[in-house]
Design a protein around this motif. Structure first.
Motif, mmCIF file in Angstrom:
data_model
loop_
_atom_site.group_PDB
_atom_site.id
_atom_site.type_symbol
_atom_site.label_atom_id
_atom_site.label_comp_id
_atom_site.label_asym_id
_atom_site.label_seq_id
_atom_site.Cartn_x
_atom_site.Cartn_y
_atom_site.Cartn_z
ATOM 1 N N GLY A 8 30.785 64.774 29.159
ATOM 2 C CA GLY A 8 31.740 64.006 28.663
ATOM 3 C C GLY A 8 31.956 62.810 29.413
ATOM 4 O O GLY A 8 31.617 62.947 30.788
ATOM 5 N N PRO A 9 32.753 61.797 28.884
ATOM 6 C CA PRO A 9 33.266 60.680 29.853
ATOM 7 C C PRO A 9 33.932 61.359 31.192
ATOM 8 O O PRO A 9 34.754 62.074 30.921
ATOM 9 C CB PRO A 9 33.687 59.842 29.028
ATOM 10 C CG PRO A 9 34.431 60.597 27.999
ATOM 11 C CD PRO A 9 33.344 61.686 27.643
ATOM 12 N N ALA A 10 34.023 60.311 32.151
ATOM 13 C CA ALA A 10 34.879 60.721 33.426
ATOM 14 C C ALA A 10 36.220 59.914 33.252
ATOM 15 O O ALA A 10 36.065 58.647 33.035
ATOM 16 C CB ALA A 10 34.069 60.561 34.628
ATOM 17 N N SER A 11 37.110 60.517 33.559
ATOM 18 C CA SER A 11 38.477 59.786 33.585
ATOM 19 C C SER A 11 38.794 59.127 34.926
ATOM 20 O O SER A 11 39.321 58.028 35.210
ATOM 21 C CB SER A 11 39.677 60.673 33.202
ATOM 22 O OG SER A 11 39.620 61.076 31.823
ATOM 23 N N ILE A 12 37.968 59.787 35.991
ATOM 24 C CA ILE A 12 38.073 59.492 37.464
ATOM 25 C C ILE A 12 36.756 59.379 37.888
ATOM 26 O O ILE A 12 36.198 60.527 37.838
ATOM 27 C CB ILE A 12 39.220 59.987 37.941
ATOM 28 C CG1 ILE A 12 40.697 59.768 37.556
ATOM 29 C CG2 ILE A 12 39.098 59.536 39.534
ATOM 30 C CD1 ILE A 12 41.608 60.923 38.074
ATOM 31 N N VAL A 13 36.197 58.489 38.473
ATOM 32 C CA VAL A 13 34.894 58.490 39.183
ATOM 33 C C VAL A 13 35.375 58.146 40.777
ATOM 34 O O VAL A 13 36.114 57.007 40.707
ATOM 35 C CB VAL A 13 33.887 57.566 38.781
ATOM 36 C CG1 VAL A 13 32.853 57.482 39.763
ATOM 37 C CG2 VAL A 13 33.584 58.037 37.451
ATOM 38 N N GLY A 53 25.818 52.399 36.351
ATOM 39 C CA GLY A 53 25.989 53.956 36.255
ATOM 40 C C GLY A 53 27.625 54.290 36.237
ATOM 41 O O GLY A 53 28.137 55.083 35.309
ATOM 42 N N VAL A 54 28.435 53.746 36.938
ATOM 43 C CA VAL A 54 29.857 53.691 36.881
ATOM 44 C C VAL A 54 30.338 53.432 35.720
ATOM 45 O O VAL A 54 31.080 54.112 34.935
ATOM 46 C CB VAL A 54 30.490 53.129 38.012
ATOM 47 C CG1 VAL A 54 32.026 53.281 37.775
ATOM 48 C CG2 VAL A 54 30.212 53.483 39.460
ATOM 49 N N ARG A 55 29.987 52.292 35.067
ATOM 50 C CA ARG A 55 30.336 51.819 33.719
ATOM 51 C C ARG A 55 29.968 52.614 32.736
ATOM 52 O O ARG A 55 30.694 53.065 31.966
ATOM 53 C CB ARG A 55 29.743 50.426 33.602
ATOM 54 C CG ARG A 55 30.188 49.674 32.472
ATOM 55 C CD ARG A 55 29.456 48.409 32.031
ATOM 56 N NE ARG A 55 28.145 48.384 31.886
ATOM 57 C CZ ARG A 55 27.279 47.337 32.094
ATOM 58 N NH1 ARG A 55 27.331 46.170 32.593
ATOM 59 N NH2 ARG A 55 25.889 48.044 32.028
ATOM 60 N N ALA A 56 28.674 53.110 32.795
ATOM 61 C CA ALA A 56 28.281 54.105 31.679
ATOM 62 C C ALA A 56 28.882 55.457 31.564
ATOM 63 O O ALA A 56 29.211 56.164 30.897
ATOM 64 C CB ALA A 56 26.922 54.505 31.961
ATOM 65 N N LEU A 57 29.462 55.860 32.901
ATOM 66 C CA LEU A 57 30.151 57.276 33.041
ATOM 67 C C LEU A 57 31.629 57.160 32.818
ATOM 68 O O LEU A 57 32.175 58.120 32.132
ATOM 69 C CB LEU A 57 30.100 57.639 34.557
ATOM 70 C CG LEU A 57 30.371 58.961 34.842
ATOM 71 C CD1 LEU A 57 29.843 60.130 34.056
ATOM 72 C CD2 LEU A 57 30.014 59.454 36.382
ATOM 73 N N LEU A 58 32.379 55.949 32.676
ATOM 74 C CA LEU A 58 33.771 55.894 32.996
ATOM 75 C C LEU A 58 34.297 56.051 31.321
ATOM 76 O O LEU A 58 33.605 55.444 30.405
ATOM 77 C CB LEU A 58 34.246 54.704 33.443
ATOM 78 C CG LEU A 58 34.693 54.539 34.920
ATOM 79 C CD1 LEU A 58 35.219 53.050 35.170
ATOM 80 C CD2 LEU A 58 35.584 55.602 35.374
ATOM 81 N N ALA A 59 35.363 56.641 30.915
ATOM 82 C CA ALA A 59 36.078 56.737 29.876
ATOM 83 C C ALA A 59 36.548 55.415 29.667
ATOM 84 O O ALA A 59 36.891 54.668 30.549
ATOM 85 C CB ALA A 59 36.989 57.841 29.846
ATOM 86 N N ASP A 60 37.056 55.097 28.419
ATOM 87 C CA ASP A 60 37.558 53.712 28.213
ATOM 88 C C ASP A 60 38.734 53.159 28.882
ATOM 89 O O ASP A 60 38.558 52.154 29.358
ATOM 90 C CB ASP A 60 37.905 53.654 26.626
ATOM 91 C CG ASP A 60 36.690 53.656 25.593
ATOM 92 O OD1 ASP A 60 35.758 53.510 26.154
ATOM 93 O OD2 ASP A 60 36.879 53.926 24.490
#
Length: 413
Positions: A167-172, A190-197
């Motif tokens: 699932g998406p990450a609330s915090i990276v 990669g960070v953009r793809a992983l982050l939640a809205d």
């Protein structure tokens, strides 16, 4: 060891093709490649440490890049070996939790998570955690300790796979690893793809303004490809559909920058600190080669004073050893020409003990060697921890020993 060297023609942040040389430090081997007795005969190649300034965005970086598989495959550094870092990570995680305000059980992903000190701090805050670290043995130990860690390099492809599985990450989070990545375009994607809205990317990295103002030569080594400032970072994140919304100076590692990034269009308001730090950078002129040239002149002065002191002591028959075997030690030993002036090195890190320093092969022992071999003077190249070291080894002073602290100004205790 045959190490591949790659030369970049473009800026890692903006893609610009024009650079000016700001400062050349003495070439060194890989800074953390401490060797065993069995490797002493093999020798170690040295590589350039040239700090270049991008004419387009002002980012400072090394354009010579070493093969990351060699640099990180058998990485020795662990975060628990740095004094105060585990406590720092707990406070840091608590602060990020308040800022991001994620729901309980949300996902936190750390890039370059090492042995998982910060992941554990987030886990203590009831978060799901996942680490990514290419040092396979360190990643294995972290996973065995209950902190799942993927033994690989972060990429946009991996980010998509993680999002699909977890699932998406609330915090990276990226602590002292952002500056180590060569392909920053792929990293941003990669960070953009992983982050939640409404997720947040939080990074901590060596801050160029502190490097220049505080003579932080020990933060310059081949792992650190970039020396970041707020102005070029703000433009970089904007280019990849993200927004730098807060920035603050923190004392970690002599002076670091902590930045907070969200997806473009998310709800957080940009903090005044972003503009304030950009103004400080402009006043100091750190996006121009001259600022680095002035740093080089100061380092030459420090070198001259230090060598004059050490050579005077040695002419009187005094023996000198060094405390500290961190990666930045290699830069300092080479640039300050200290190799023939040090009898041995001591360090608290068990992994470094009974090895030999990169290139010059100075033996590294446990701190007990200070009392067994009784050098007249202990140089503390781990100068940021000098107060803790001297407090811990008051007995050395009581027995007639002396400490020499080279930075930020030369002192003899």
């Amino acid at each position: 060891m045959n190490v591949k060297v790659f030369h970049r023609d473009t800026c890692r942040l903006c893609g610009g093709c024009s650079h000016d040389l700001g400062l050349s430090l003495t070439p060194t081997p890989i800074g953390d490649d401490f060797v065993s007795k069995e490797r002493l005969a093999k020798g170690q190649e040295s590589f350039p440490l040239d700090l270049c300034v991008c004419r387009d965005c002002g980012n400072v970086q090394l354009l010579k890049t070493l093969d990351p598989e060699v640099v990180y495959g058998e990485y020795l550094y662990t975060s628990s070996s740095s004094v105060g870092l585990p406590e720092h990570f707990q406070h840091y995680a608590d602060h990020v939790m308040r800022y991001a305000n994620p729901s309980k059980g949300a996902l936190v992903v750390e890039l370059g998570s090492n042995e998982g000190a910060m992941l554990r701090a987030f886990k203590n805050n009831d978060m799901r955690v996942l680490g990514i670290d290419p040092a396979s043995e360190i990643a294995r130990r972290a996973t065995a300790a209950g902190l799942e860690t993927l033994p690989t390099f972060f990429s946009a492809k991996l980010a998509s796979e993680i999002r699909a599985k977890y699932g998406p990450a609330s915090i990276v989070v990226a602590n002292n690893v952002f500056a180590n990545i060569d392909d920053l375009a792929d990293m941003a994607e990669g960070v953009r793809a992983l982050l939640a809205d409404e997720g947040v990317f939080v990074f901590e990295t060596s801050y160029l303004l502190d490097v220049i103002e505080k003579n932080l030569i020990d933060t310059v080594f081949h792992e650190h490809l970039c020396y970041f400032a707020v102005k070029p970072l703000e433009a970089y994140f904007r280019r990849y559909g993200m927004q730098l919304v807060n920035a603050e100076r923190v004392p970690t590692k002599g002076g670091s920058l902590r930045g907070y990034v969200q997806l473009a269009g998310a709800k957080r308001i940009v903090a005044p600190a972003v503009a304030e730090l950009k103004a400080l950078e402009a006043k100091a002129g750190i996006d121009h080669p001259q600022a680095l040239a002035v740093l080089g002149e100061r380092l030459d002065t420090i070198k001259g004073e230090l060598l004059a002191l050490l050579d005077d002591l040695r002419s009187k028959g005094k023996t000198i050893a060094n405390y500290g075997a961190a990666v930045g030690l290699t830069t300092m030993i080479y640039h300050f020409d200290l190799a023939g002036r040090l009898s041995f090195i001591v360090d608290d890190n068990l992994v470094k003990q009974n090895t030999f320093s990169p290139g010059h092969h100075i033996p590294v022992y446990a701190p007990q060697a200070m009392y067994e071999r009784k050098p007249d003077y202990m140089l503390i190249l781990a100068w940021r921890y000098a107060d803790n070291i001297m407090k811990q080894h008051r007995a050395y002073l009581d027995q007639g020993g002396h400490f020499i602290i080279p930075l930020p100004e030369l002192r003899v205790i």
